[in-house]
Scaffold this active site. Sequence first.
Site, PDB file in Angstrom:
ATOM      1  N   ALA A 126      10.467  25.780 -26.516  1.00  0.00           N
ATOM      2  CA  ALA A 126      11.565  24.817 -26.719  1.00  0.00           C
ATOM      3  C   ALA A 126      11.351  23.550 -25.899  1.00  0.00           C
ATOM      4  O   ALA A 126      11.810  23.438 -24.763  1.00  0.00           O
ATOM      5  CB  ALA A 126      12.896  25.479 -26.374  1.00  0.00           C
ATOM      6  N   GLU A 366       3.441  19.936 -33.305  1.00  0.00           N
ATOM      7  CA  GLU A 366       2.557  20.064 -32.123  1.00  0.00           C
ATOM      8  C   GLU A 366       1.795  18.760 -31.864  1.00  0.00           C
ATOM      9  O   GLU A 366       0.611  18.761 -31.545  1.00  0.00           O
ATOM     10  CB  GLU A 366       1.646  21.294 -32.234  1.00  0.00           C
ATOM     11  CG  GLU A 366       2.483  22.563 -32.179  1.00  0.00           C
ATOM     12  CD  GLU A 366       1.783  23.798 -31.648  1.00  0.00           C
ATOM     13  OE1 GLU A 366       0.738  23.688 -31.001  1.00  0.00           O
ATOM     14  OE2 GLU A 366       2.328  24.892 -31.895  1.00  0.00           O
TER      15      GLU A 366
HETATM   16  C1  LIG Z   1       8.788  22.801 -38.963  1.00  0.00           C
HETATM   17  C2  LIG Z   1       8.751  22.286 -37.565  1.00  0.00           C
HETATM   18  C3  LIG Z   1       8.579  23.190 -36.516  1.00  0.00           C
HETATM   19  C4  LIG Z   1       8.578  22.733 -35.199  1.00  0.00           C
HETATM   20  N1  LIG Z   1       8.482  23.630 -34.151  1.00  0.00           N
HETATM   21  C5  LIG Z   1       8.648  23.211 -32.876  1.00  0.00           C
HETATM   22  C6  LIG Z   1       8.741  24.150 -31.796  1.00  0.00           C
HETATM   23  O1  LIG Z   1       8.638  25.367 -31.993  1.00  0.00           O
HETATM   24  N2  LIG Z   1       8.969  23.675 -30.551  1.00  0.00           N
HETATM   25  C7  LIG Z   1       9.102  22.347 -30.282  1.00  0.00           C
HETATM   26  O2  LIG Z   1       9.310  21.999 -29.123  1.00  0.00           O
HETATM   27  N3  LIG Z   1       9.012  21.424 -31.287  1.00  0.00           N
HETATM   28  C8  LIG Z   1       8.800  21.824 -32.566  1.00  0.00           C
HETATM   29  N4  LIG Z   1       8.733  20.907 -33.600  1.00  0.00           N
HETATM   30  C9  LIG Z   1       8.888  19.496 -33.301  1.00  0.00           C
HETATM   31  C10 LIG Z   1       7.635  18.663 -33.525  1.00  0.00           C
HETATM   32  O3  LIG Z   1       6.670  18.952 -32.557  1.00  0.00           O
HETATM   33  C11 LIG Z   1       8.064  17.188 -33.555  1.00  0.00           C
HETATM   34  O4  LIG Z   1       8.754  16.995 -34.779  1.00  0.00           O
HETATM   35  C12 LIG Z   1       6.900  16.226 -33.454  1.00  0.00           C
HETATM   36  O5  LIG Z   1       6.332  16.281 -32.170  1.00  0.00           O
HETATM   37  C13 LIG Z   1       7.299  14.771 -33.771  1.00  0.00           C
HETATM   38  O6  LIG Z   1       8.464  14.402 -33.117  1.00  0.00           O
HETATM   39  P1  LIG Z   1       9.640  13.710 -33.964  1.00  0.00           P
HETATM   40  O7  LIG Z   1       9.911  14.588 -35.122  1.00  0.00           O
HETATM   41  O8  LIG Z   1      10.759  13.429 -33.037  1.00  0.00           O
HETATM   42  O9  LIG Z   1       9.033  12.358 -34.518  1.00  0.00           O
HETATM   43  P2  LIG Z   1       8.944  10.946 -33.751  1.00  0.00           P
HETATM   44  O10 LIG Z   1       8.392  11.150 -32.395  1.00  0.00           O
HETATM   45  O11 LIG Z   1      10.244  10.249 -33.860  1.00  0.00           O
HETATM   46  O12 LIG Z   1       7.868  10.190 -34.635  1.00  0.00           O
HETATM   47  C14 LIG Z   1       8.178   9.463 -35.824  1.00  0.00           C
HETATM   48  C15 LIG Z   1       6.941   8.664 -36.224  1.00  0.00           C
HETATM   49  O13 LIG Z   1       6.611   7.721 -35.191  1.00  0.00           O
HETATM   50  C16 LIG Z   1       5.270   7.906 -34.801  1.00  0.00           C
HETATM   51  N5  LIG Z   1       5.112   7.599 -33.386  1.00  0.00           N
HETATM   52  C17 LIG Z   1       5.908   7.966 -32.350  1.00  0.00           C
HETATM   53  N6  LIG Z   1       5.410   7.546 -31.186  1.00  0.00           N
HETATM   54  C18 LIG Z   1       4.244   6.911 -31.471  1.00  0.00           C
HETATM   55  C19 LIG Z   1       3.242   6.276 -30.699  1.00  0.00           C
HETATM   56  N7  LIG Z   1       3.303   6.200 -29.372  1.00  0.00           N
HETATM   57  N8  LIG Z   1       2.176   5.726 -31.341  1.00  0.00           N
HETATM   58  C20 LIG Z   1       2.079   5.789 -32.693  1.00  0.00           C
HETATM   59  N9  LIG Z   1       3.001   6.392 -33.476  1.00  0.00           N
HETATM   60  C21 LIG Z   1       4.060   6.950 -32.882  1.00  0.00           C
HETATM   61  C22 LIG Z   1       4.974   9.369 -35.095  1.00  0.00           C
HETATM   62  O14 LIG Z   1       3.599   9.632 -35.179  1.00  0.00           O
HETATM   63  C23 LIG Z   1       5.709   9.552 -36.396  1.00  0.00           C
HETATM   64  O15 LIG Z   1       4.924   9.079 -37.460  1.00  0.00           O
HETATM   65  C24 LIG Z   1       8.694  21.347 -34.930  1.00  0.00           C
HETATM   66  C25 LIG Z   1       8.835  20.438 -36.004  1.00  0.00           C
HETATM   67  C26 LIG Z   1       8.864  20.897 -37.296  1.00  0.00           C
HETATM   68  C27 LIG Z   1       9.060  19.904 -38.412  1.00  0.00           C
END
Ligand SMILES: Cc1cc2nc3c(=O)[nH]c(=O)nc-3n(C[C@H](O)[C@H](O)[C@H](O)COP(=O)(O)OP(=O)(O)OC[C@H]3O[C@@H](n4cnc5c(N)ncnc54)[C@H](O)[C@@H]3O)c2cc1C
Length: 386
Positions: A126, A366
């Site tokens: 988490a 991830e």
């Molecule tokens: C099915 C599923 C299972 C998951 N399981 C887990 C879990 O078990 N535990 C857990 O902790 N999380 C989990 N996650 C969360 C997942 O790791 C995050 O969704 C992911 O890291 C992206 O974060 P965000 O969704 O907030 O997107 P954001 O960070 O808001 O990103 C949105 C867009 O902006 C881009 N972006 C952001 N920052 C930058 C940058 N510095 N440079 C260039 N581009 C950028 C991203 O690449 C993306 O295209 C899960 C997600 C899903 C969908």
Amino acid sequence: MYLELNEEQKLIQKTAREFARAELDPVAARLDQEGDQETFLGNLKKLAGLGYMGINIKEEYGGAQAGMMAFSVAITEIARACASTAVTVSVNNLVCDVIQAVGSETQKKTYIPKICSGEYNAGSFALTEPGAGSDPAAMTTSAVLDGNEWLLNGTKRFITSAPYAGVFVVWAVTDKSAPKGKGISCFLAEAGTKGLIVGRAEQKMGQHASATNEVILEECRVPREALLGRLNDGFRVAVGELTGGRVGIGSLALGVGLAAMDYATRYAHERIQFDQKITNFQAIQLMIADAYTELEAARLLLMQAAFKGEQGLNFTKEAAMAKMYATEAANRACYAAIQMAGGYGYSREFPLERYARDVRVTSIYEGTNEIQRTIIAREILKNIDR
Ligand SMILES: Cc1cc2nc3c(=O)[nH]c(=O)nc-3n(C[C@H](O)[C@H](O)[C@H](O)COP(=O)(O)OP(=O)(O)OC[C@H]3O[C@@H](n4cnc5c(N)ncnc54)[C@H](O)[C@@H]3O)c2cc1C
């Protein structure tokens, strides 16, 4: 680097393949469409019985101690049949890895055997929050020491396995005044702890059989000894452990991509149009050649990352490259597979549309592939002046 698997790795691959074909493949489409938690969890238990919940975990804690290469090939085989099962197994291994890496002896002996044996259905990782995804150091969940207990407050989002996990590894801010990322710690919270609330389930595009939920921490009290690793060292732990996790996600994507291409290629070799097999047409042959070449390149990148990880070498760049390349190659392969099967590929009659939905998230979770690219570039630029 030797490119063949050793006998133990081959056995782990073969056993995973046979299990996936016999137990996962026949139910994967139904679980995707209707969901059936009992069957899903039953399969996880069977996989635990075969040693797949702690593949890279020491035997003394109930793991298989078979290394990262074995982990990679096992996840690929499981994902060939069911991506939802594969991601759950991959995250379980990740949770065990975190506890093994920084946990006290008591924590390791208490929690890891229960995850490896299937006594806990699963472990949850988490980290992500509504306002902290790619930038987890921006998290706001807090942990405050109150007597002999830590008081946790905050909301986690997108947490795999949350509704049935036995234990959660949770990250929270323990020093608000510290520079960004330097005041975060890691905790163990058992399911059923008062104030640990599993919130709403995500309505996802794919990987329907695996649960992804919000986790709310509301005045959640865990014992003082639930601190996992050193105080304020949690962000470093998360970043470090996610490197190994990326080998898992790349391997998962590879499995789905191979499943899609194997299915579409067999179909195309039987499909007759213009009085001949469509595999006689160069257009179809080019799709086969491109997709399998890219998937093979992905496999080699994954092997390289797993090999370096297993040797205890720095594999940050290699894991990011493998995750980025494998997930994008697998996405392309799944779309090519649909194209090769024409209208049938788009229909639920074939598993190809499920593979395409399931593989999509691998370039997001991830660490998105944009973040992987920043890691790769950072690692390359670090060495440019040396
Ligand atoms: C099915 C599923 C299972 C998951 N399981 C887990 C879990 O078990 N535990 C857990 O902790 N999380 C989990 N996650 C969360 C997942 O790791 C995050 O969704 C992911 O890291 C992206 O974060 P965000 O969704 O907030 O997107 P954001 O960070 O808001 O990103 C949105 C867009 O902006 C881009 N972006 C952001 N920052 C930058 C940058 N510095 N440079 C260039 N581009 C950028 C991203 O690449 C993306 O295209 C899960 C997600 C899903 C969908």
